[in-house]
Design a protein around this motif. Sequence first.
Motif, PDB file in Angstrom:
ATOM      1  N   VAL A 162     -10.162   6.218   0.423  1.00  0.00           N
ATOM      2  CA  VAL A 162      -9.498   5.401  -0.595  1.00  0.00           C
ATOM      3  C   VAL A 162     -10.274   4.098  -0.703  1.00  0.00           C
ATOM      4  O   VAL A 162     -10.571   3.459   0.307  1.00  0.00           O
ATOM      5  CB  VAL A 162      -8.032   5.099  -0.218  1.00  0.00           C
ATOM      6  CG1 VAL A 162      -7.397   4.174  -1.259  1.00  0.00           C
ATOM      7  CG2 VAL A 162      -7.226   6.381  -0.080  1.00  0.00           C
ATOM      8  N   GLY A 163     -10.623   3.705  -1.926  1.00  0.00           N
ATOM      9  CA  GLY A 163     -11.293   2.432  -2.145  1.00  0.00           C
ATOM     10  C   GLY A 163     -12.797   2.483  -2.169  1.00  0.00           C
ATOM     11  O   GLY A 163     -13.454   1.439  -2.210  1.00  0.00           O
TER      12      GLY A 163
ATOM     13  N   ARG B  33       0.818  -1.209   0.000  1.00  0.00           N
ATOM     14  CA  ARG B  33       0.000   0.000   0.000  1.00  0.00           C
ATOM     15  C   ARG B  33       0.857   1.266   0.000  1.00  0.00           C
ATOM     16  O   ARG B  33       0.395   2.335  -0.398  1.00  0.00           O
ATOM     17  CB  ARG B  33      -0.952  -0.011   1.197  1.00  0.00           C
ATOM     18  CG  ARG B  33      -2.077  -1.017   1.013  1.00  0.00           C
ATOM     19  CD  ARG B  33      -3.019  -1.044   2.181  1.00  0.00           C
ATOM     20  NE  ARG B  33      -3.296  -2.422   2.580  1.00  0.00           N
ATOM     21  CZ  ARG B  33      -4.087  -2.764   3.590  1.00  0.00           C
ATOM     22  NH1 ARG B  33      -4.672  -1.835   4.296  1.00  0.00           N
ATOM     23  NH2 ARG B  33      -4.276  -4.042   3.881  1.00  0.00           N
ATOM     24  N   ARG B  34       2.090   1.145   0.449  1.00  0.00           N
ATOM     25  CA  ARG B  34       3.008   2.286   0.398  1.00  0.00           C
ATOM     26  C   ARG B  34       3.332   2.692  -1.041  1.00  0.00           C
ATOM     27  O   ARG B  34       3.820   3.801  -1.272  1.00  0.00           O
ATOM     28  CB  ARG B  34       4.315   1.942   1.129  1.00  0.00           C
ATOM     29  CG  ARG B  34       4.175   1.807   2.644  1.00  0.00           C
ATOM     30  CD  ARG B  34       5.496   1.433   3.273  1.00  0.00           C
ATOM     31  NE  ARG B  34       5.438   1.404   4.722  1.00  0.00           N
ATOM     32  CZ  ARG B  34       6.358   1.933   5.531  1.00  0.00           C
ATOM     33  NH1 ARG B  34       7.418   2.534   5.007  1.00  0.00           N
ATOM     34  NH2 ARG B  34       6.238   1.856   6.841  1.00  0.00           N
ATOM     35  N   LEU B  35       3.101   1.772  -1.996  1.00  0.00           N
ATOM     36  CA  LEU B  35       3.368   2.061  -3.413  1.00  0.00           C
ATOM     37  C   LEU B  35       2.077   2.197  -4.220  1.00  0.00           C
ATOM     38  O   LEU B  35       2.136   2.369  -5.443  1.00  0.00           O
ATOM     39  CB  LEU B  35       4.234   0.950  -4.012  1.00  0.00           C
ATOM     40  CG  LEU B  35       5.754   1.006  -3.798  1.00  0.00           C
ATOM     41  CD1 LEU B  35       6.347   2.249  -4.429  1.00  0.00           C
ATOM     42  CD2 LEU B  35       6.151   0.892  -2.352  1.00  0.00           C
ATOM     43  N   ASP B  36       0.935   2.115  -3.566  1.00  0.00           N
ATOM     44  CA  ASP B  36      -0.349   2.233  -4.250  1.00  0.00           C
ATOM     45  C   ASP B  36      -0.630   3.709  -4.533  1.00  0.00           C
ATOM     46  O   ASP B  36      -0.558   4.544  -3.624  1.00  0.00           O
ATOM     47  CB  ASP B  36      -1.452   1.648  -3.370  1.00  0.00           C
ATOM     48  CG  ASP B  36      -2.806   1.661  -4.051  1.00  0.00           C
ATOM     49  OD1 ASP B  36      -3.212   0.619  -4.571  1.00  0.00           O
ATOM     50  OD2 ASP B  36      -3.449   2.731  -4.058  1.00  0.00           O
ATOM     51  N   PRO B  37      -0.938   4.081  -5.785  1.00  0.00           N
ATOM     52  CA  PRO B  37      -1.110   5.511  -6.115  1.00  0.00           C
ATOM     53  C   PRO B  37      -2.213   6.199  -5.321  1.00  0.00           C
ATOM     54  O   PRO B  37      -2.071   7.374  -4.970  1.00  0.00           O
ATOM     55  CB  PRO B  37      -1.407   5.497  -7.615  1.00  0.00           C
ATOM     56  CG  PRO B  37      -1.788   4.091  -7.947  1.00  0.00           C
ATOM     57  CD  PRO B  37      -1.075   3.220  -6.971  1.00  0.00           C
ATOM     58  N   ASP B  38      -3.304   5.496  -5.022  1.00  0.00           N
ATOM     59  CA  ASP B  38      -4.384   6.116  -4.255  1.00  0.00           C
ATOM     60  C   ASP B  38      -3.971   6.342  -2.804  1.00  0.00           C
ATOM     61  O   ASP B  38      -4.240   7.403  -2.222  1.00  0.00           O
ATOM     62  CB  ASP B  38      -5.639   5.253  -4.325  1.00  0.00           C
ATOM     63  CG  ASP B  38      -6.215   5.171  -5.731  1.00  0.00           C
ATOM     64  OD1 ASP B  38      -5.994   6.124  -6.512  1.00  0.00           O
ATOM     65  OD2 ASP B  38      -6.858   4.160  -6.050  1.00  0.00           O
TER      66      ASP B  38
ATOM     67  N   GLN C  43       0.063  11.998   0.899  1.00  0.00           N
ATOM     68  CA  GLN C  43       0.479  13.366   0.601  1.00  0.00           C
ATOM     69  C   GLN C  43      -0.460  14.373   1.247  1.00  0.00           C
ATOM     70  O   GLN C  43      -0.020  15.390   1.804  1.00  0.00           O
ATOM     71  CB  GLN C  43       0.527  13.582  -0.916  1.00  0.00           C
ATOM     72  CG  GLN C  43       1.068  14.934  -1.333  1.00  0.00           C
ATOM     73  CD  GLN C  43       2.498  15.147  -0.894  1.00  0.00           C
ATOM     74  OE1 GLN C  43       3.314  14.234  -0.986  1.00  0.00           O
ATOM     75  NE2 GLN C  43       2.810  16.334  -0.401  1.00  0.00           N
ATOM     76  N   ALA C  44      -1.768  14.097   1.202  1.00  0.00           N
ATOM     77  CA  ALA C  44      -2.740  15.019   1.785  1.00  0.00           C
ATOM     78  C   ALA C  44      -2.586  15.102   3.301  1.00  0.00           C
ATOM     79  O   ALA C  44      -2.769  16.175   3.896  1.00  0.00           O
ATOM     80  CB  ALA C  44      -4.155  14.589   1.412  1.00  0.00           C
TER      81      ALA C  44
END
Length: 338
Positions: free
Chosen positions: A247-248, A119-124, A130-131
């Motif tokens: 997310v999701g 999940r650390r590499l998942d774009p969402d 970042q937010a």
Amino acid sequence: MRIAVLGAGRIGSFRARVLGGLPEVDEIFIGNRTGGRAEELAREVGGTAGTIDEAIDSEPDAVFVSLATGLHAEALHRCIDAGLPIFCEKPIALTLRDTAAVIEHAERGGNVLQIAFQRRLDPDYLRAYQAVRDGTLGTLYSLRITAHDAEPAPEEFIELSGGTYRDLHIHDFDLARWLTGLDVDQVYATGSVRGFDRYAKFGDVDNAAILMTMSDGLPVIVTGTRHNARGHDFRLEVFGSEDSLSVGDNSLSQPRPVEPDEVPPTRGPYRDFMERFGDSLREETKAFIGVMKGERENPSPPAAAMEALRVAVACEVSRTEGRPVKVAEIEGDPPDLT
């Protein structure tokens, strides 16, 4: 470069197929306990098959440890002694002592060791990260993490998995720490068997709920189940003083809305974690090549796996003793809690 993949099961096969499509990878050596599956996978990816020891001894440039969790520690020590950069599926090992021994060995040897927290590499999830980190959401009020498997695991997997907190929710514990940059201070965990008695046979649960309190007081609620009739449903909600996000929430695997004018989701339903997180699994596989070449930082260092496992053990103590548990209490592996 030559890459050894240890394990020819579902996740090892996935890693081998991704590696086979990377221009940096010239050769793949599949090492497995049984020859037939390794040979079949090797033919598929144009590689070589052999035993686990033969794969490690084939002088690869790096190794992926995609074996059953109970086999991780022994294989990892062998790979560290061989001086190899290592990608390891989560968790490193099932106990804190074995995990610490692997990490200390890798540090002494100077080995790269990346852990599979995809999940650390998942774009969402990266957009959510970042937010949170840039202050867009303001002061965080709470997080809610959903981890609902589509289908219960077979009995032979349950026996060796380490249990729901160490197998399923270890991703959620890492997610909360990574997303917020905070440690988990305290947990209160509950769980039960609601539908599948084979979990009870091994002292495990098929449904769980966890209230985590982060080091600054932020509450994080995690729910988990080993069966969801609508599919593999993994979501995140973050609530802040300036904004909130999720997310999701665009999947047919999530709960069915009762409002008649609700616009239906467009993705899914997902049958398993490979469908739900296939893109991020590919990204972390490719990222490891950059890590071992020194082109990027390790996105999932072993210390993160150690801390996530410590939270999982705290949850087990909490469920068994029916009380909130400070993660600082967990210095080593507790006695058999069953």
